[in-house]
Scaffold this active site. Structure first.
Site, PDB file in Angstrom:
ATOM      1  CG  HIS A 107      -3.605  -3.562   3.245  1.00  0.00           C
ATOM      2  ND1 HIS A 107      -2.530  -3.123   3.973  1.00  0.00           N
ATOM      3  CD2 HIS A 107      -4.237  -2.454   2.817  1.00  0.00           C
ATOM      4  CE1 HIS A 107      -2.511  -1.800   4.008  1.00  0.00           C
ATOM      5  NE2 HIS A 107      -3.546  -1.372   3.305  1.00  0.00           N
ATOM      6  CB  CYS A 159      -0.991  -0.046   1.156  1.00  0.00           C
ATOM      7  SG  CYS A 159      -2.480   0.899   0.798  1.00  0.00           S
ATOM      8  CD  GLU A 164      -1.272  -6.337   5.240  1.00  0.00           C
ATOM      9  OE1 GLU A 164      -1.035  -6.606   4.040  1.00  0.00           O
ATOM     10  OE2 GLU A 164      -1.391  -5.160   5.662  1.00  0.00           O
TER      11      GLU A 164
HETATM   12  N1  GLN Z   1      -1.920   6.660   2.871  1.00  0.00           N
HETATM   13  C1  GLN Z   1      -2.028   5.936   1.635  1.00  0.00           C
HETATM   14  C2  GLN Z   1      -3.381   6.155   0.981  1.00  0.00           C
HETATM   15  O1  GLN Z   1      -4.309   6.547   1.615  1.00  0.00           O
HETATM   16  C3  GLN Z   1      -1.778   4.458   1.848  1.00  0.00           C
HETATM   17  C4  GLN Z   1      -2.772   3.807   2.727  1.00  0.00           C
HETATM   18  C5  GLN Z   1      -2.291   2.492   3.254  1.00  0.00           C
HETATM   19  O2  GLN Z   1      -1.099   2.212   3.241  1.00  0.00           O
HETATM   20  N2  GLN Z   1      -3.207   1.686   3.758  1.00  0.00           N
HETATM   21  O3  GLN Z   1      -3.517   5.900  -0.187  1.00  0.00           O
END
Ligand code: GLN
Length: 544
Positions: free
Chosen positions: A516, A382, A518
Site C-alpha cells: 500500500h 493490493c 498510499e
Molecule cells: N483481500 C486481499 C488479501 O487479503 C487483498 C487485501 C488488500 O487489498 N489490502 O490478500
C-alpha cells in the site's frame, strides 16, 4: 522530559480533531521541535483491523505492522514522523492486557479496578518512548461526556496533576454554530462542553472553536469569560478550503504561539513554513488536470480510502496537476446493462484499490482489461494487483483463474501462503485463522528488477520497503504464464518467493503492487508511484 498536549473534543463528533492535532504537530515541528502524536480510542475493539471501512474508515497500517486509526495517517502525512504501534491505544487493548495479567496472577490478589489499573495503563501509554521528543500530542477520540472516554479523561486529569506545572496543556476543540434564523453565532454549546470537561477535573487552556462564520471579538470575549480561558486562547478555526491550508490557517490565528505561551516558552524560533507554502501553492495553482477512476467497493464513504485519496492529490501536487477522482462501484460493471466503456473512456487513469472479499471482483477485472486493452494508465494496489494478475492469467488462456479468497478454484492465481521468510525468519499464518491476526502486516522489503519501470520510478533503488496488509499472495507457479502474456514481475520479496510488483512493458503505464504505497505518501514528499501514475495520466489527458 517531553511536554504533553491533550486534545479533547466537545459538542459534536467529526470536528476534525485529528487534522487539528496533525496541524499543530506540523506547526511545532516547523519551529524546530521534535513531536510525536498519539491517539487514544475509547472503543472496545482491540484495534480497528476488524472494523468495516464503512463503520470506521480506513485502517492505517504502520511500519511495525499495527492496524491503527486513520487519524494516524493524518499525523504521519502532516509531520512526516512514521507512526508506530505504540501511538494508538484502544480501551479494548487496555482491557485485554489487564485481563491477561489478572489471569496470570500478576496483581497478587488485588482487586483490579478502573482506577488505578486502567488509568495507570493509559498513563503509561501516554508517557512511553519519550526519547528526545519535545512534545507529545495526545488526541482523545470521541466527545467529552461519552461514557467510554471517562477513564481516558481521568488519566489526563491525573497526569496534569502529577507532571510539572508547565509540562501539560489541554486543548479543547468545540463548535460555535451559526443559527441562520437569529443571524447569530452561538457560544452556549461551547460553554456547556467546557463545563462538562471541568466537571471531570480538566480545565482547558486553549479552546479551538470550529465555526462557519468568523467569531466576532465580543463573542470571543464572552467565551473566554464563561469558559475561564484568556481571550487570546479562544482560537477561531474556520472551515478551510483544503486540509492542506489548515496548518497555515491555524498559525495565522495564533494557535502555535498560544500553545507555546501556555507552556511558558518565550524564546521559540519562528516557524519555517516554506514547505506548507509550497504545498498550498501547488494545490491551489495547478497547471493541468486529470480525472482518475477508482474502481472499488467502499466508494460510498471516502474515509474508507482516506490515504489513497490523499496520495492521489499528492501525485497531482508533484506534477502541478489537479486530480479529480471519480469513485466507481465495481459492482456496477457486473450489471449487464452497464456500458463499461462509456464509464471508463473519459478517464485518464484507472486505479483498482485494496479490498477484501469477492463482491465487485469481476467488475474490477473488467476494468483492468479495459485499461490494458485501451492503453489507459493503470494502477492496481493490493487486491487491485491481484485482480490484474487474474485478468492476465485469463487472457493467457487460464479461463478459470481466480483467487482462493473468493472460494475454491481450479486455477489459484492468487492464494494463501502459510509460510514465508522475512527479515525476522520464517513467518506463518493459518488458513482460516482469526481474522484479527493472520495477515502480512507492516513494512517488508522488495527487490526491484533492473531496467524496470518501477526501478526508474523509485529513482534507481534496488531494494525498497513498503507497508503490507493482506492475507493472499500472487501464486509464483503462474509466473511463466503471466510473463508469457506480457505481465512481468518487476518486484519480488528478497527471498524471491512472493511477487511484490507486476508491470507491463508493452503498455504506457501499467503497475500492480502487493503493498500500500498510499500509506507513505506525504504532501511535501509525494510517493513516487503516485507521482508517476499522475504523470502518465497527464500524458493520457493530452491524447483523449
Ligand atoms: N483481500 C486481499 C488479501 O487479503 C487483498 C487485501 C488488500 O487489498 N489490502 O490478500
Amino acid at each position: 522530559m517531553a511536554r504533553f498536549i491533550f486534545i479533547t473534543g466537545g459538542v459534536v463528533s467529526s470536528l476534525g480533531k485529528g487534522l487539528m492535532a496533525a496541524s499543530l504537530g506540523a506547526l511545532l515541528q516547523a519551529r524546530g521541535y521534535k513531536v510525536r502524536i498519539r491517539k487514544f480510542d475509547p472503543y472496545l475493539n482491540v484495534d480497528p483491523g476488524t472494523m468495516s471501512p464503512y463503520q470506521h474508515g480506513e485502517v492505517y497500517v504502520t511500519d511495525d505492522g499495527a492496524e491503527t486509526d486513520l487519524d494516524l495517517g493524518h499525523y504521519e502525512r502532516f509531520t512526516g514522523v512514521s507512526a508506530r504501534q505504540s501511538d494508538n491505544i484502544t480501551s479494548g487493548r487496555v482491557y485485554q492486557d489487564i485481563i491477561a495479567r489478572e489471569r496470570r496472577g500478576d496483581y497478587l490478589g488485588a482487586t483490579v479496578q478502573v482506577i488505578p489499573h486502567v488509568t495507570d495503563a493509559i498513563k503509561n501509554f501516554a508517557l512511553a518512548d519519550q526519547g528526545d521528543l519535545d512534545f507529545i500530542l495526545c488526541e482523545i477520540g470521541g466527545t467529552v461526556g461519552d461514557i467510554e472516554s471517562l477513564p481516558f479523561m481521568e488519566a489526563i486529569r491525573q497526569l496534569r496533576n502529577e507532571l510539572e506545572p508547565l509540562q501539560t496543556l489541554s486543548v479543547h476543540v468545540t463548535l460555535v454554530p451559526y443559527i441562520a434564523a437569529a443571524g447569530e453565532l452561538k457560544t452556549k454549546p461551547t460553554q456547556h462542553s467546557v463545563r462538562e470537561l471541568a466537571s471531570l477535573g480538566i480545565k482547558p487552556d486553549i479552546l479551538l472553536c470550529r465555526a462557519e462564520h468568523p467569531i466576532p471579538e465580543g463573542e470571543r470575549k464572552k467565551i473566554a469569560q464563561f469558559c475561564n480561558v484568556r481571550a487570546e486562547s479562544v482560537i477561531q478555526a474556520l472551515d478551510a478550503p483544503s486540509i492542506y491550508s489548515v496548518p497555515l490557517q491555524y498559525h495565522g490565528e495564533g494557535l502555535d504561539s498560544e500553545v507555546l505561551r501556555g507552556f511558558g516558552i518565550t524564546d521559540a524560533p519562528e516557524p519555517d513554513l516554506s514547505a506548507w507554502d509550497d504545498v498550498t501553492d501547488r494545490y491551489f495553482h495547478p497547471e493541468g488536470e486529470v480525472t482518475i477512476g477508482v474502481v472499488g467497493k467502499y466508494v460510498g464513504l471516502q474515509d474508507a480510502y482516506k490515504s489513497l485519496n490523499e496520495a492521489l492529490v499528492h501525485g497531482g501536487m508533484a506534477n502541478r496537476a489537479k486530480v479529480h477522482i471519480k469513485w466507481i462501484d465495481a459492482e456496477l460493471f457486473e450489471n449487464a446493462g452497464t456500458d463499461l466503456a462509456a464509464e471508463l473512456e473519459p478517464l485518464h487513469g484507472i486505479l483498482v484499490p485494496g479490498g477484501f472479499g469477492e463482491r465487485g471482483s469481476e467488475g474490477k477485472i473488467a476494468s483492468v482489461r479495459f485499461a490494458r486493452e485501451r492503453n489507459v494508465p493503470f494502477f492496481g494496489i493490493c487486491l487491485g494487483m491481484q485482480m490484474a494478475c487474474v485478468e492476465s492469467a485469463r487472457s493467457a488462456g487460464h479461463e478459470a483463474a481466480s483467487s482462493t479468497e473468493f472460494g475454491s478454484t481450479q486455477e489459484p492465481v492468487v492464494g494463501i501462503i502459510t509460510e514465508w521468510m522475512s527479515e525476522e525468519g520464517i513467518e506463518t499464518r493459518e488458513e482460516g485463522g482469526d481474522l484479527g491476526g493472520t495477515m502480512r502486516l507492516g513494512a517488508y522489503d522488495a527487490q526491484l528488477a533492473e531496467g524496470s519501470l518501477v526501478s526508474r520510478i523509485y529513482g534507481g533503488e534496488t531494494m525498497i520497503s513498503e507497508r503490507h496488509r493482506h492475507r493472499y499472495e500472487v501464486n509464483g507457479a503462474y509466473r511463466e504464464a503471466l510473463e508469457g502474456d506480457g505481465l512481468t514481475f518487476s518486484g519480488m520479496s528478497p527471498d524471491g518467493l512472493l511477487p511484490e510488483i507486476v508491470e507491463r512493458p508493452d503498455h504506457p503505464w501499467f503497475v500492480g503492487v502487493q503493498f500500500h504505497p498510499e500509506l507513505k505518501s506525504k504532501p511535501f514528499a509525494p510517493h513516487p508511484l503516485f507521482a508517476g501514475f499522475i504523470e502518465a495520466a497527464l500524458k493520457q489527458s493530452r491524447l483523449v
